[in-house]
Design an enzyme around this catalytic site. Sequence first.
Site, mmCIF file in Angstrom:
data_model
loop_
_atom_site.group_PDB
_atom_site.id
_atom_site.type_symbol
_atom_site.label_atom_id
_atom_site.label_comp_id
_atom_site.label_asym_id
_atom_site.label_seq_id
_atom_site.Cartn_x
_atom_site.Cartn_y
_atom_site.Cartn_z
ATOM 1 N N HIS A 17 78.226 -18.834 45.859
ATOM 2 C CA HIS A 17 78.684 -17.749 44.976
ATOM 3 C C HIS A 17 79.662 -18.296 43.933
ATOM 4 O O HIS A 17 79.569 -17.964 42.744
ATOM 5 C CB HIS A 17 79.417 -16.662 45.779
ATOM 6 C CG HIS A 17 78.555 -15.883 46.721
ATOM 7 N ND1 HIS A 17 78.875 -15.701 48.041
ATOM 8 C CD2 HIS A 17 77.387 -15.222 46.524
ATOM 9 C CE1 HIS A 17 77.947 -14.946 48.632
ATOM 10 N NE2 HIS A 17 77.036 -14.656 47.725
ATOM 11 N N LYS A 41 72.565 -3.635 54.584
ATOM 12 C CA LYS A 41 73.345 -4.623 55.330
ATOM 13 C C LYS A 41 74.495 -4.011 56.100
ATOM 14 O O LYS A 41 75.162 -3.094 55.614
ATOM 15 C CB LYS A 41 73.929 -5.667 54.358
ATOM 16 C CG LYS A 41 72.900 -6.653 53.846
ATOM 17 C CD LYS A 41 73.564 -7.728 52.992
ATOM 18 C CE LYS A 41 72.527 -8.717 52.463
ATOM 19 N NZ LYS A 41 73.090 -9.618 51.441
ATOM 20 N N ARG A 90 67.813 -18.855 44.509
ATOM 21 C CA ARG A 90 67.690 -20.045 45.360
ATOM 22 C C ARG A 90 66.228 -20.463 45.440
ATOM 23 O O ARG A 90 65.737 -21.207 44.619
ATOM 24 C CB ARG A 90 68.265 -19.766 46.756
ATOM 25 C CG ARG A 90 69.784 -19.706 46.772
ATOM 26 C CD ARG A 90 70.321 -19.123 48.037
ATOM 27 N NE ARG A 90 69.796 -17.766 48.234
ATOM 28 C CZ ARG A 90 70.282 -16.884 49.075
ATOM 29 N NH1 ARG A 90 71.291 -17.205 49.840
ATOM 30 N NH2 ARG A 90 69.784 -15.678 49.183
ATOM 31 N N SER A 128 75.369 -16.179 52.894
ATOM 32 C CA SER A 128 76.438 -15.639 53.745
ATOM 33 C C SER A 128 75.930 -15.457 55.174
ATOM 34 O O SER A 128 76.661 -15.685 56.136
ATOM 35 C CB SER A 128 76.922 -14.295 53.193
ATOM 36 O OG SER A 128 77.447 -14.449 51.902
HETATM 37 O O1 PNS Z 1 74.440 -9.936 47.961
HETATM 38 P P1 PNS Z 1 73.373 -8.870 48.035
HETATM 39 O O2 PNS Z 1 73.521 -8.044 49.300
HETATM 40 O O3 PNS Z 1 71.981 -9.408 47.871
HETATM 41 O O4 PNS Z 1 73.649 -7.898 46.790
HETATM 42 C C1 PNS Z 1 72.858 -6.749 46.592
HETATM 43 C C2 PNS Z 1 73.622 -5.740 45.720
HETATM 44 C C3 PNS Z 1 74.935 -5.351 46.407
HETATM 45 C C4 PNS Z 1 73.902 -6.377 44.376
HETATM 46 C C5 PNS Z 1 72.696 -4.499 45.542
HETATM 47 O O5 PNS Z 1 72.429 -3.920 46.795
HETATM 48 C C6 PNS Z 1 73.329 -3.461 44.605
HETATM 49 O O6 PNS Z 1 73.243 -3.598 43.403
HETATM 50 N N1 PNS Z 1 73.956 -2.415 45.202
HETATM 51 C C7 PNS Z 1 74.588 -1.353 44.451
HETATM 52 C C8 PNS Z 1 73.716 -0.098 44.449
HETATM 53 C C9 PNS Z 1 72.606 -0.243 43.426
HETATM 54 O O7 PNS Z 1 72.812 -0.334 42.234
HETATM 55 N N2 PNS Z 1 71.353 -0.265 43.955
HETATM 56 C C10 PNS Z 1 70.172 -0.438 43.150
HETATM 57 C C11 PNS Z 1 69.914 -1.908 42.883
HETATM 58 S S1 PNS Z 1 68.346 -2.110 42.154
#
Ligand code: PNS
Length: 166
Positions: A17, A41, A90, A128
Amino acid sequence: MKIAICPGSFDPVTLGHLDIINRSRKVFDKTIVAVLVNPDKHTMFTVDERITLLKRCTKDMDDVEVVGFDGLLAEYARERGVTAIVKGLRALSDFEYEFQQALTNKKLNPNLETMFLTTSAENMFLSSSIVKQIARFGGDISNFVPECILEDIIDRINAGEELHNE
Ligand code: PNS
């Protein structure tokens, strides 16, 4: 001013990150690191704890702001005048998930671009989840996470984890 947003769960922040955050800083005037809720998650650290850890890791970066937000990324980006979402890509296995999110965010906020940075070779395998798994089995995670948060992860595991779903 060109502002980027690096969104994620950051549970916890890894060297992968930080690499993406640092590379975003080379391209944008300001980088917002946003701890957002991923409903899929259960996390080891609460949102507030993850923000604290990220702030500690980025304390010397004047052009980085760490925030938490429990709504849509596309909406937050609109509120803050963000130009682009910056994410690390990745392996091929990341692609479908990231592609879906990029297209959805673009639909929700047509002014918002998603830019993928290919991850550095040494972080290809890093996540993570892998870090937490190694730590839970007593392995050495010092090559994977910033030194300043190492003890927080070990302490949390030793204390017995309680998983959060925010
Ligand atoms: O590190 P991650 O868990 O892959 O990140 C995913 C994250 C937190 C960026 C995604 O779940 C997110 O954007 N959450 C906020 C809610 C949202 O906007 N959801 C629609 C995404 S298309």
